[in-house]
Design an enzyme around this catalytic site. Structure first.
Site, PDB file in Angstrom:
ATOM      1  CD  GLU A 127     104.867 -14.336 -32.792  1.00 29.75           C
ATOM      2  OE1 GLU A 127     103.820 -15.012 -32.856  1.00 29.75           O
ATOM      3  OE2 GLU A 127     105.694 -14.433 -31.888  1.00 29.75           O
ATOM      4  CG  HIS A 196     114.769 -20.533 -30.685  1.00 32.12           C
ATOM      5  ND1 HIS A 196     114.040 -21.661 -30.418  1.00 32.12           N
ATOM      6  CD2 HIS A 196     114.120 -19.522 -30.069  1.00 32.12           C
ATOM      7  CE1 HIS A 196     112.999 -21.353 -29.666  1.00 32.12           C
ATOM      8  NE2 HIS A 196     113.027 -20.060 -29.438  1.00 32.12           N
TER       9      HIS A 196
END
Lengths: 391, 438
Positions: A127, A196
């Site tokens: 990322e 998450h």
């Protein structure tokens, strides 16, 4: 690899000199009547600038165009992406599984087949680096859209988002623009577990130089996606995991919504309820109950998390004199906390009561369903808060 | 494009690195001049005891000049036999290289002076001693090629063509600086000369460089433009332990991006010796692990650097993919002007001082009759005048006015919000009342 893409050389000349973007299409706010124009072709539309926000009426999309088409929210996002990629060959997508897999939430489904592997780039799981790559690409003329498979993963890209996305326009003295869009699903889902289920808007909000928006309906999702891609600023677009399957009828005509404006969801006069993203639906559910009990709440979806649309919000406060903020962010240092401070600073004289802010609990989101339910704000809590506020 | 050549380069470095026999090693190295990887005795012992050390034979001969990919090796073998008669540069090129290195050195020396006189503040990192790397690489680039650097970026900017005046003004924090005084020493940017920064955190710039290389490939393959722009990413030995380095090596190699990763290995990351922080100190070996050639070169010799650079940049331009070049170099000063530089062994410093790249180039030019004393003195004088002028210019330039504070935060000022009449709030006088009282 890359599909051959017929692009007129004239359109392409401007890549290096990112000073002159393509002429803007009709920009309409969510409330105005749509400008008719052909889909995907209106490059030379008249210059209709965004006007100041004033109080509006009902849900605009359905009123605006009965001849529109029904889409799910993720399809609306995809339409927005596709239209922008069609319009400007410099728009590209970077992310994990955005290409061949079509996006983990199907937002970029079909785009890799249409535009090729280089325009819809499947990145390795890195990322920080691919966000930095997007910054470098943006500095040299492209307009990348970075997808975080889950917003939480973008914590790994914090270095690049904060230092490079946000700062480079400034530290380069205005020489380089970073027209990136960073998007992805966040928020509390259905028992996805703590990592998450993060809400990153509170972490990003202090970064100078970026704009943040949160979409909540298919209509504003498509509009915000398009506006974000066209913006010269780096924009972080927050989507919500549980809202991807919302269905709505949206106009066939091309439209863009303003990045800096809030949306009036339900005008009223007793209390101003400020919310965004998924909590909008909890608020609307609570609003039904409240209406039955005789209250008249004004519900505003703030949409623009940074900067706040203090004009719309201020006008509402001047009318109702009471504010309730309902958000999914955590209590400490969240969007609600900033909004409370901003409203207190600017509209203190108009408030009849202290601002009430309902946020998620300051806990890592538990896996167990019963606990998860209590972590976020539920409609009964909103009803109780309004009743207490309006006493 | 050159598929077979690519395949060859990917396979051979892997074989090259594993075969450590003395003969093979010496045949592919050009040995010249007394060099050793490390001057300090203590560190030398550490290297000998490291498992995958350079073979004893070559250590005795002292030269680790270039462990190169197949392609570069071939070129070297061809030219090494007639090295004496084949000059590596013409007179013009030699003078350009000399001028650029002297500019870098003189500028950095002036920076130190100005810092101690209180004209510039903060963290200033000087490049003295490493000029050969900057000059060797950047002088081969076109204006459209991009350079990405770290906080030690003054000389990279100067080599790329940013006027000394603009760099000095930026250091003084004046509004005529290349970044309007907003960036400072560690953030040199120039759109005109394609200097993409200037990054304070190490490793931060490597993905940006990878992105610039990606744009080049994108322009060629998607936009169908004639684009062979190359990007150079400069960074140090400390960065080579950072995740972003490895992630970008992977991506650049995966997509064959036109980029050259240049490691300026000066053995020290502030006070952390490269050997104390790295499990395998030979950074060039990390290239083949990702499928790109890894090259080691003597970074104190501008001609060797230039030769390797030519090959690496050529590869990138032809679309054959990235290269990792490790330049063994040394910084004569401390990490920054605030660093007392007490940790490094004086013997090591003295050793590298004898390998000053500018002196070496001068010697080469004289020995090969490419230039005489007078010409070089004239260049020195010219550069000294440029530096003096840049200081005067910077001194005379205005400081930024307070209303410059909010100007470049957003490219589109609507990022500050819109006001009641639809105008941008930062034009709205009430907006600034509550904020920074500008």
């Amino acid at each position: 690899m890359a599909a051959s893409f017929g692009v007129s050389s004239a359109a392409v000349q401007a890549v290096k000199s990112s000073a002159s973007p393509l002429p803007s299409p009709p920009v309409i706010r969510s409330e105005a009547r749509p400008i008719s124009g052909r889909i995907n072709r209106s490059r030379k539309a008249g210059k209709i600038a965004t006007h100041a926000v004033a109080a509006r009426t009902e849900n605009p999309a359905s009123a605006a165009s009965k001849t529109g088409h029904e889409v799910l929210l993720f399809e609306a996002l995809r339409e927005g992406l596709e239209e922008e990629m069609e319009r400007d060959p410099r728009v590209c997508i970077f992310g994990e599984d955005v290409g061949h897999y079509g996006g983990s939430y199907k937002v970029s489904k079909g785009l890799a087949e249409k535009y090729g592997d280089l325009r819809v780039l499947d990145t390795p799981i890195a990322e920080n680096s691919f966000t930095g790559m997007a910054v470098g690409a943006a500095m040299t003329g492209l307009r990348p859209v970075v997808e975080g498979m889950n917003m939480g993963f973008l914590l790994l890209a914090f270095n690049q988002i904060s230092d490079n996305c946000g700062m480079l326009h400034y530290t380069s003295g205005g020489q380089f623009t970073i027209p990136t869009v960073i998007r992805g699903p966040g928020g509390v889902g259905r028992q996805l577990g703590a990592e998450h289920s993060q809400r990153l808007e509170s972490y990003f909000q202090s970064i100078p130089g970026i704009q943040m928006v949160a979409c909540s309906t298919p209509y504003n999702a498509k509009g915000l996606m398009k506006a974000a891609i066209r913006s010269e600023n780096p924009v972080v677009l927050f989507e919500h995991v549980l809202l991807y399957n919302l269905k709505e009828r949206i106009p066939d005509e091309e439209y863009v919504v303003s990045l800096e404006e809030a949306e009036m969801v339900r005008p009223g006069k007793h209390v101003t309820i400020l919310t965004y993203s998924r909590m909008r639906y909890h608020v609307m559910q609570a609003a039904k109950t409240l209406v039955n009990k005789g209250y008249d709440p004004e519900v505003i979806d703030i949409r623009s998390l940074k900067p706040f649309d203090l004009h719309t919000i201020g006008n509402s406060i001047k009318k109702t004199h009471k504010v309730l903020i309902v958000e999914e962010c955590m209590r400490t240092g969240g969007i609600g906390a900033s909004l409370t401070a901003a409203i207190n600073e600017n509209f203190n004289d108009y408030l009849d009561a202290p601002i009430v802010c309902l946020s998620s609990q300051d806990v890592p989101t538990p896996y167990a369903g019963t606990l998860e339910e209590v972590t976020v704000v539920q409609p009964p809590q909103i009803v109780t808060a309004v009743e207490q506020l309006c006493r | 494009m050159a598929c077979s050549a690519t395949a060859k380069i990917i396979h051979n470095p892997l074989m090259l690195s594993s075969s450590r026999s003395a003969e093979k090693y010496e045949s592919c190295c050009k040995i010249s001049g007394p060099t050793s990887l490390l001057g300090s005795k203590f560190l030398g012992k550490k290297l000998l005891s490291a498992k995958s050390a350079i073979s004893p034979a070559s250590r005795r001969s002292g030269a680790v000049v270039a462990v190169s990919s197949d392609v570069v090796k071939e070129k070297k073998l061809k030219s090494s036999s007639s090295a004496a008669s084949n000059l590596l540069i013409t007179k013009e090129e030699g003078l350009v290289l000399y001028e650029d290195m002297y500019l870098g050195r003189a500028f950095e020396d002036m920076c130190a002076q100005m810092y101690y006189r209180g004209k510039m503040f903060g963290f200033v990192h000087l490049y003295n001693g490493q000029e050969a790397v900057s000059t060797g690489f950047i002088k081969l680039l076109k204006q459209e090629d991009c350079v990405v650097s770290t906080y030690r970026d003054h000389v990279h900017s100067l080599s790329k063509g940013v006027p000394a005046r603009q760099v000095m003004s930026e250091l003084f924090g004046k509004t005529t600086g290349c970044c309007r005084g907003q960036g400072g020493s560690m953030h040199m940017f120039s759109k005109e000369h394609n200097v993409l920064g200037g990054f304070a955190f190490i490793g931060e710039g490597i993905p940006v460089a990878t992105g610039a290389a990606f744009t080049s490939k994108y322009k060629r393959e998607v936009l169908k433009e004639n684009c062979d722009e190359v990007t150079l990413a400069f960074f140090g030995d400390g960065t080579c332990n950072n995740g972003q380095f490895f992630e970008c090596l992977n991506m650049a190699s995966l997509w064959k991006l036109p980029i050259v990763f240049v490691v300026e290995n000066n053995l020290w990351a502030i006070g952390m010796s490269h050997l104390r922080s790295t499990s395998d100190p030979q950074i060039w070996k990390k290239g083949p692990a990702f499928g790109m050639p890894g090259v080691h070169v003597d970074g104190m010799d501008v001609l060797k650097v230039r030769e390797v650079a030519q090959e690496a940049i050529g590869r990138a331009r032809r679309g054959e993919g990235p290269t990792l070049v490790e330049c063994e170099t040394y910084r004569f000063r401390g990490h920054s002007l605030a660093d007392p530089d007490e940790l490094r062994d004086p013997a090591e410093k003295a050793h590298y001082a004898t390998r000053d790249p500018i002196t070496a180039l001068k010697k080469y030019l004289f020995e090969n009759n490419l230039a005489n004393e007078a010409e070089l003195k004239a260049i020195d004088k010219k550069i000294d005048e440029i530096i003096e002028d840049s200081v005067e210019f910077a001194d005379a330039s205005p400081v930024p006015a307070r209303n410059q504070l909010l100007e470049n935060v957003f490219a589109d000022p609507r990022g500050f919000g819109i006001g009641p009449d639809g105008k941008y709030r930062c034009e709205d006088p009430k907006f600034t009342e509550g904020t920074a009282q500008v």
